[in-house]
Design a protein around this motif. Structure first.
Motif, PDB file in Angstrom:
ATOM      1  N   THR A  32      24.430  46.385  45.174  1.00  0.00           N
ATOM      2  CA  THR A  32      26.331  46.659  45.027  1.00  0.00           C
ATOM      3  C   THR A  32      26.451  46.298  43.744  1.00  0.00           C
ATOM      4  O   THR A  32      25.913  45.752  43.482  1.00  0.00           O
ATOM      5  N   PHE A  33      27.176  47.209  42.683  1.00  0.00           N
ATOM      6  CA  PHE A  33      27.596  46.911  40.994  1.00  0.00           C
ATOM      7  C   PHE A  33      27.611  45.581  40.790  1.00  0.00           C
ATOM      8  O   PHE A  33      27.842  44.937  40.173  1.00  0.00           O
ATOM      9  N   VAL A  34      28.687  45.182  42.147  1.00  0.00           N
ATOM     10  CA  VAL A  34      29.391  43.617  41.462  1.00  0.00           C
ATOM     11  C   VAL A  34      28.364  42.464  42.368  1.00  0.00           C
ATOM     12  O   VAL A  34      28.692  41.179  40.855  1.00  0.00           O
ATOM     13  N   ASN A  35      27.186  42.410  43.020  1.00  0.00           N
ATOM     14  CA  ASN A  35      25.759  41.813  42.793  1.00  0.00           C
ATOM     15  C   ASN A  35      25.172  41.848  40.943  1.00  0.00           C
ATOM     16  O   ASN A  35      24.458  40.519  41.292  1.00  0.00           O
ATOM     17  N   ASP A  39      31.647  45.303  36.836  1.00  0.00           N
ATOM     18  CA  ASP A  39      32.604  45.385  37.236  1.00  0.00           C
ATOM     19  C   ASP A  39      33.289  47.018  37.713  1.00  0.00           C
ATOM     20  O   ASP A  39      33.044  47.852  37.115  1.00  0.00           O
ATOM     21  N   SER A  40      34.354  46.734  38.217  1.00  0.00           N
ATOM     22  CA  SER A  40      35.263  48.371  37.811  1.00  0.00           C
ATOM     23  C   SER A  40      35.307  49.094  36.684  1.00  0.00           C
ATOM     24  O   SER A  40      34.824  50.466  36.770  1.00  0.00           O
ATOM     25  N   VAL A  43      31.561  50.569  36.062  1.00  0.00           N
ATOM     26  CA  VAL A  43      31.454  51.652  36.406  1.00  0.00           C
ATOM     27  C   VAL A  43      32.208  52.681  36.221  1.00  0.00           C
ATOM     28  O   VAL A  43      31.066  53.802  35.646  1.00  0.00           O
ATOM     29  N   GLU A  64      36.930  55.339  42.658  1.00  0.00           N
ATOM     30  CA  GLU A  64      36.565  54.045  43.111  1.00  0.00           C
ATOM     31  C   GLU A  64      35.587  54.394  44.528  1.00  0.00           C
ATOM     32  O   GLU A  64      34.934  53.327  44.796  1.00  0.00           O
ATOM     33  N   PHE A  66      32.265  55.180  44.227  1.00  0.00           N
ATOM     34  CA  PHE A  66      31.290  54.234  43.214  1.00  0.00           C
ATOM     35  C   PHE A  66      30.732  52.855  43.497  1.00  0.00           C
ATOM     36  O   PHE A  66      31.396  52.690  41.906  1.00  0.00           O
ATOM     37  N   SER A  67      29.984  52.259  43.901  1.00  0.00           N
ATOM     38  CA  SER A  67      29.936  51.350  44.216  1.00  0.00           C
ATOM     39  C   SER A  67      29.014  50.223  44.309  1.00  0.00           C
ATOM     40  O   SER A  67      28.372  48.693  44.222  1.00  0.00           O
ATOM     41  N   LYS A  68      28.380  51.786  44.668  1.00  0.00           N
ATOM     42  CA  LYS A  68      26.351  51.665  44.553  1.00  0.00           C
ATOM     43  C   LYS A  68      25.598  52.699  43.340  1.00  0.00           C
ATOM     44  O   LYS A  68      26.062  53.771  43.289  1.00  0.00           O
ATOM     45  N   HIS A  71      25.294  55.599  45.135  1.00  0.00           N
ATOM     46  CA  HIS A  71      26.832  56.742  45.600  1.00  0.00           C
ATOM     47  C   HIS A  71      26.595  57.606  44.033  1.00  0.00           C
ATOM     48  O   HIS A  71      26.650  58.697  44.482  1.00  0.00           O
TER      49      HIS A  71
END
Length: 98
Positions: A32-35, A39-40, A43, A64, A66-68, A71
């Motif tokens: 995950t991008f957060v890890n 942040d958004s 992205v 929203e 696109f979190s990895k 995606h």
């Protein structure tokens, strides 16, 4: 980019080279991008880079999703398949009249 491996390598390269990405070596398709400290807004910057480099247009409603990195791979694969089948991208020809 024709093969899935080319797309995966491109996406991982973009994410790893993004200056705010932490733990760059451990970025994987299902991270995950957060890890990785993104942040958004980060992205959105990645999305803009992909749009500029590949000529795609990503709808704001889909941002929203696109979190990895996976995606991005899925999106690029779909766009390339569409381009192969129709000899154009979905948005080409729509906005040319304006």
């Amino acid at each position: 980019m024709k093969t899935n491996d080319e797309i995966e390598n491109y996406v991982l390269s973009v994410v790893r080279n993004y200056f705010r990405t932490t733990k760059k070596a451990s970025v994987a398709l299902d991270s995950t991008f957060v890890n990785h400290g993104l942040d958004s807004l980060d992205v959105i910057e990645l999305i803009i880079q992909v749009e500029d480099e590949l000529g795609y247009l990503i709808d704001a409603e889909k941002l929203e999703l696109f979190s990895k990195p996976r995606h991005f791979v899925n999106f690029i694969s779909q766009m390339e398949a569409y381009k192969t089948e129709h000899n154009r991208l979905p948005h080409e020809g729509i906005y040319e009249d304006f």
